[in-house]
Design an enzyme around this catalytic site. Structure first.
Site, PDB file in Angstrom:
ATOM      1  N   GLY A  15     -31.980  36.515  -1.972  1.00  0.00           N
ATOM      2  CA  GLY A  15     -32.472  37.807  -2.463  1.00  0.00           C
ATOM      3  C   GLY A  15     -33.553  38.344  -1.537  1.00  0.00           C
ATOM      4  N   ARG A  76     -25.555  36.477   0.662  1.00  0.00           N
ATOM      5  CA  ARG A  76     -25.294  35.160   0.084  1.00  0.00           C
ATOM      6  C   ARG A  76     -24.019  34.679   0.771  1.00  0.00           C
ATOM      7  NH1 ARG A  76     -28.389  37.131  -4.718  1.00  0.00           N
ATOM      8  NH2 ARG A  76     -30.209  35.794  -4.479  1.00  0.00           N
ATOM      9  N   ASP A 107     -35.270  28.970  -2.648  1.00  0.00           N
ATOM     10  CA  ASP A 107     -34.871  27.559  -2.648  1.00  0.00           C
ATOM     11  C   ASP A 107     -33.434  27.331  -2.184  1.00  0.00           C
ATOM     12  OD1 ASP A 107     -33.783  28.554  -4.940  1.00  0.00           O
ATOM     13  OD2 ASP A 107     -34.463  26.928  -6.238  1.00  0.00           O
ATOM     14  N   THR A 130     -39.516  35.304  -1.621  1.00  0.00           N
ATOM     15  CA  THR A 130     -38.868  35.566  -2.920  1.00  0.00           C
ATOM     16  C   THR A 130     -39.883  36.222  -3.847  1.00  0.00           C
ATOM     17  OG1 THR A 130     -38.100  34.504  -4.971  1.00  0.00           O
ATOM     18  CG2 THR A 130     -39.303  33.104  -3.461  1.00  0.00           C
ATOM     19  N   ASP A 132     -39.916  35.734  -6.930  1.00  0.00           N
ATOM     20  CA  ASP A 132     -40.054  34.890  -8.129  1.00  0.00           C
ATOM     21  C   ASP A 132     -41.268  33.957  -8.115  1.00  0.00           C
ATOM     22  OD1 ASP A 132     -37.639  36.040  -8.821  1.00  0.00           O
ATOM     23  OD2 ASP A 132     -36.449  34.363  -8.089  1.00  0.00           O
ATOM     24  N   ASP A 134     -41.393  30.965  -7.221  1.00  0.00           N
ATOM     25  CA  ASP A 134     -40.987  29.704  -7.856  1.00  0.00           C
ATOM     26  C   ASP A 134     -40.928  28.525  -6.890  1.00  0.00           C
ATOM     27  OD1 ASP A 134     -38.878  30.735  -6.438  1.00  0.00           O
ATOM     28  OD2 ASP A 134     -37.372  30.406  -7.984  1.00  0.00           O
ATOM     29  N   ARG A 176     -35.376  34.465 -12.069  1.00  0.00           N
ATOM     30  CA  ARG A 176     -34.502  33.275 -12.064  1.00  0.00           C
ATOM     31  C   ARG A 176     -34.907  32.306 -13.165  1.00  0.00           C
ATOM     32  NH1 ARG A 176     -31.538  31.213  -6.904  1.00  0.00           N
ATOM     33  NH2 ARG A 176     -31.849  33.010  -5.570  1.00  0.00           N
ATOM     34  N   GLY A 190     -51.359  44.255 -20.156  1.00  0.00           N
ATOM     35  CA  GLY A 190     -51.832  44.159 -21.534  1.00  0.00           C
ATOM     36  C   GLY A 190     -50.706  44.138 -22.559  1.00  0.00           C
ATOM     37  N   LYS A 216     -53.614  46.390 -36.873  1.00  0.00           N
ATOM     38  CA  LYS A 216     -54.830  46.928 -36.253  1.00  0.00           C
ATOM     39  C   LYS A 216     -54.626  48.379 -35.848  1.00  0.00           C
ATOM     40  CE  LYS A 216     -57.100  42.907 -34.588  1.00  0.00           C
ATOM     41  NZ  LYS A 216     -57.309  42.021 -33.473  1.00  0.00           N
TER      42      LYS A 216
HETATM   43  P1  ADP Z   1     -32.470  32.076  -2.384  1.00  0.00           P
HETATM   44  O1  ADP Z   1     -32.699  31.548  -1.006  1.00  0.00           O
HETATM   45  O2  ADP Z   1     -33.203  33.346  -2.639  1.00  0.00           O
HETATM   46  O3  ADP Z   1     -32.704  31.002  -3.431  1.00  0.00           O
HETATM   47  P2  ADP Z   1     -29.574  31.751  -2.748  1.00  0.00           P
HETATM   48  O4  ADP Z   1     -29.691  30.709  -3.791  1.00  0.00           O
HETATM   49  O5  ADP Z   1     -28.557  32.819  -2.920  1.00  0.00           O
HETATM   50  O6  ADP Z   1     -30.958  32.529  -2.488  1.00  0.00           O
HETATM   51  O7  ADP Z   1     -29.292  31.017  -1.359  1.00  0.00           O
HETATM   52  C1  ADP Z   1     -29.153  31.748  -0.165  1.00  0.00           C
HETATM   53  C2  ADP Z   1     -28.097  31.115   0.693  1.00  0.00           C
HETATM   54  O8  ADP Z   1     -28.481  29.785   1.042  1.00  0.00           O
HETATM   55  C3  ADP Z   1     -26.726  30.955   0.051  1.00  0.00           C
HETATM   56  O9  ADP Z   1     -25.968  32.135   0.098  1.00  0.00           O
HETATM   57  C4  ADP Z   1     -26.114  29.869   0.900  1.00  0.00           C
HETATM   58  O10 ADP Z   1     -25.620  30.389   2.111  1.00  0.00           O
HETATM   59  C5  ADP Z   1     -27.327  28.989   1.194  1.00  0.00           C
HETATM   60  N1  ADP Z   1     -27.339  27.875   0.221  1.00  0.00           N
HETATM   61  C6  ADP Z   1     -27.742  27.908  -1.073  1.00  0.00           C
HETATM   62  N2  ADP Z   1     -27.547  26.716  -1.670  1.00  0.00           N
HETATM   63  C7  ADP Z   1     -26.997  25.906  -0.737  1.00  0.00           C
HETATM   64  C8  ADP Z   1     -26.532  24.552  -0.741  1.00  0.00           C
HETATM   65  N3  ADP Z   1     -26.602  23.788  -1.843  1.00  0.00           N
HETATM   66  N4  ADP Z   1     -26.012  24.078   0.416  1.00  0.00           N
HETATM   67  C9  ADP Z   1     -25.928  24.824   1.524  1.00  0.00           C
HETATM   68  N5  ADP Z   1     -26.337  26.108   1.578  1.00  0.00           N
HETATM   69  C10 ADP Z   1     -26.862  26.649   0.472  1.00  0.00           C
END
Ligand code: ADP
Length: 327
Positions: A15, A76, A107, A130, A132, A134, A176, A190, A216
């Site tokens: 994202g 993605r 992640d 990101t 998020d 996170d 997420r 708030g 209130k």
């Molecule tokens: P973010 O990085 O924001 O968490 P995604 O989860 O969509 O976004 O992951 C981005 C890209 O990273 C995916 O489209 C894919 O190419 C790669 N990716 C995600 N998970 C894996 C995985 N388990 N193994 C290999 N590549 C991955």
């Protein structure tokens, strides 16, 4: 240095988030300052597989620090999840003579980066990009502050109309699996209540928060609902609330992709610039498979494995502030 770096590749993946451009700019200009080349890889891992790569000059990254999104585009890429896909990515790195990678993403992006680094012995540094927030090991991720401010602005505007019509607004916020954006936005605006995945909230608590406000003589309420805190999100909460309290005049607003856009805040531009520079510095220190984080205004190196696996929890005082100060 046993592994000489002449060219660094940079990509944005997953994202998009505001401030990614500031990070790209910092990576490219730091490479140039170190006397090495920077190559931009377009559309994340998809561009690495397809050899969608271009050398970036200092000028290519001028005038982008204030722009949201990412000039390198993001995507993605399912193919990268397969060993065959990563082999193609490695072939591109060899063809383009890219010796090291800086990946900007969340992640998922880091999970892919770790696999590529392990399988082909490539130095890779991650930058947390990101909205998020996170990722473990950093106080903030690039884009989080901008998104938080956008959500706060939207809720301020909704508050105007909520007050005029005596309504209950349920506002759905992204994140997420994490409630950081929702909880912080609830404090900043708030809101009467926040529903986040990290804390269980029963219907009675929301009713209590709204009811307390009504007693209130507050005539409107705003509840922030994290998109995945409850199956069905804000719409599902609205259904429950409408059945129990038809008199509430409940409305749902889903902020959606608005939350990702816009010009990055000063804070996001600054952390993106510092982190981008630190990523290139880390490569020259022969660091590998780490994320650049920011803790107490200091750059820190966090193993990618930890950034992904460790769970960052919401601060207890934030949760308390949201609950106590909204009464
Ligand atoms: P973010 O990085 O924001 O968490 P995604 O989860 O969509 O976004 O992951 C981005 C890209 O990273 C995916 O489209 C894919 O190419 C790669 N990716 C995600 N998970 C894996 C995985 N388990 N193994 C290999 N590549 C991955």
């Amino acid at each position: 240095m046993e592994y000489k770096i002449n060219t660094v590749g940079v990509l944005t993946s997953g994202g998009d988030s505001p401030g990614m451009n500031a990070a790209i700019r910092a990576v490219v200009r730091s490479c140039i300052a170190q006397g090495i080349k920077a190559k931009g890889i377009y559309r994340g891992y998809q561009g690495l597989i397809d050899d969608d790569v271009k050398e970036l000059t200092s000028q290519d990254v001028s005038g982008i620090i204030q722009r949201g999104g990412t000039i390198l585009k993001s995507a993605r890429c399912m193919e990268f999840k397969t060993p065959e896909g990563r082999k193609k990515a490695f072939d591109t790195l060899q063809k383009e003579q890219i010796d090291a990678l800086v990946v900007i993403g969340g992640d998922g992006t880091f999970t892919g980066a770790r696999l590529l680094a392990q399988e082909y012995n490539i130095p890779i540094i991650g930058l947390p990009g990101t909205i998020d927030n996170d990722l473990w090991g950093t106080d903030s991720t690039i884009g989080y502050d901008t998104s938080l401010n956008t959500i706060m602005d939207c809720v301020d505007k909704l508050r105007d109309t909520a007050t005029s019509h005596e309504r209950v607004f349920l506002v759905e916020v992204m994140g997420r699996d994490a409630g950081f954006l929702t909880l912080s936005a609830a404090i900043a605006s708030g809101a009467e209540a926040a529903i986040i995945p990290e804390r269980s909230t029963v219907k009675e608590q929301i009713e209590e928060a709204i009811g307390q406000g009504r007693r209130k003589s507050k005539n409107s309420s705003i509840v922030l609902v994290q998109e995945h805190a409850i199956e069905g999100g804000a719409q599902a909460v609205a259904k429950v609330l409408e059945e129990a309290h038809p008199e509430y005049n409940t409305r749902v607003t889903i902020l959606g992709h608005l939350q990702r856009g816009g010009s990055p805040t000063a804070y996001d531009r600054i952390i993106a610039s510092r982190m981008g520079m630190a990523a290139v510095g880390a490569l020259f220190e022969e660091q590998r498979s780490i994320m650049i984080g920011m803790k107490n205004d200091e750059i820190v190196y966090v193993p990618l494995s930890k950034a992904i696996r460790e769970k960052k929890d919401v601060k207890a005082d934030k949760w308390a502030a949201m609950q106590v100060l909204s009464i």
